[in-house]
Design a protein around this motif. Structure first.
Motif, mmCIF file in Angstrom:
data_model
loop_
_atom_site.group_PDB
_atom_site.id
_atom_site.type_symbol
_atom_site.label_atom_id
_atom_site.label_comp_id
_atom_site.label_asym_id
_atom_site.label_seq_id
_atom_site.Cartn_x
_atom_site.Cartn_y
_atom_site.Cartn_z
ATOM 1 N N THR A 1 46.622 -16.611 -74.757
ATOM 2 C CA THR A 1 46.521 -16.274 -76.170
ATOM 3 C C THR A 1 45.041 -16.090 -76.501
ATOM 4 N N ILE B 1 50.320 -10.606 -81.779
ATOM 5 C CA ILE B 1 51.078 -11.661 -82.449
ATOM 6 C C ILE B 1 50.880 -11.492 -83.943
ATOM 7 N N GLU C 1 48.665 -11.871 -77.171
ATOM 8 C CA GLU C 1 49.107 -12.677 -76.034
ATOM 9 C C GLU C 1 49.187 -11.767 -74.821
ATOM 10 N N LYS D 1 45.273 -11.302 -83.268
ATOM 11 C CA LYS D 1 45.685 -12.290 -82.278
ATOM 12 C C LYS D 1 46.623 -11.607 -81.281
#
Length: 95
Positions: free
Chosen positions: A64, A93, A5, A3
């Motif tokens: 995101t 993340i 951003e 993940k």
């Protein structure tokens, strides 16, 4: 899949149509390299912490997304050469 951003600052000189086109282009890069956009957070026009290319403001977006580990480098290499982008940063993340 990790993940990430992406924080991106667009030039304040862009009109609404050009700003949306630049955002779509960035999201297209994410999907092209196997990522999926989860959320786009628009902060609007904000004052920069310091002047960049004689500009004091910019349009802030935080995107995101999830992607493989190789995707951020490919995305950054494409965003780096976009005229509309003042600054960008991709951070991972931790779950």
């Amino acid at each position: 899949m990790n993940k990430y951003e992406l924080a991106v600052v667009f030039s304040p000189n862009l009109d609404e149509e050009a700003k949306n086109a630049a955002l779509e282009k960035v999201q297209g890069y994410i999907t092209r390299f196997g990522g999926t956009v989860e959320k786009v957070d628009e902060w609007g026009k904000r004052k920069l912490a310091y002047e960049i290319a004689k500009v004091n403001e910019g349009f802030y977006y935080f995107i995101t997304f999830t992607a493989d580990a190789s995707a951020p480098a490919e995305i950054e290499s494409r965003i780096r050469i976009m005229d509309a982008v003042l600054r960008y940063m991709i951070t991972r993340i931790e779950e």
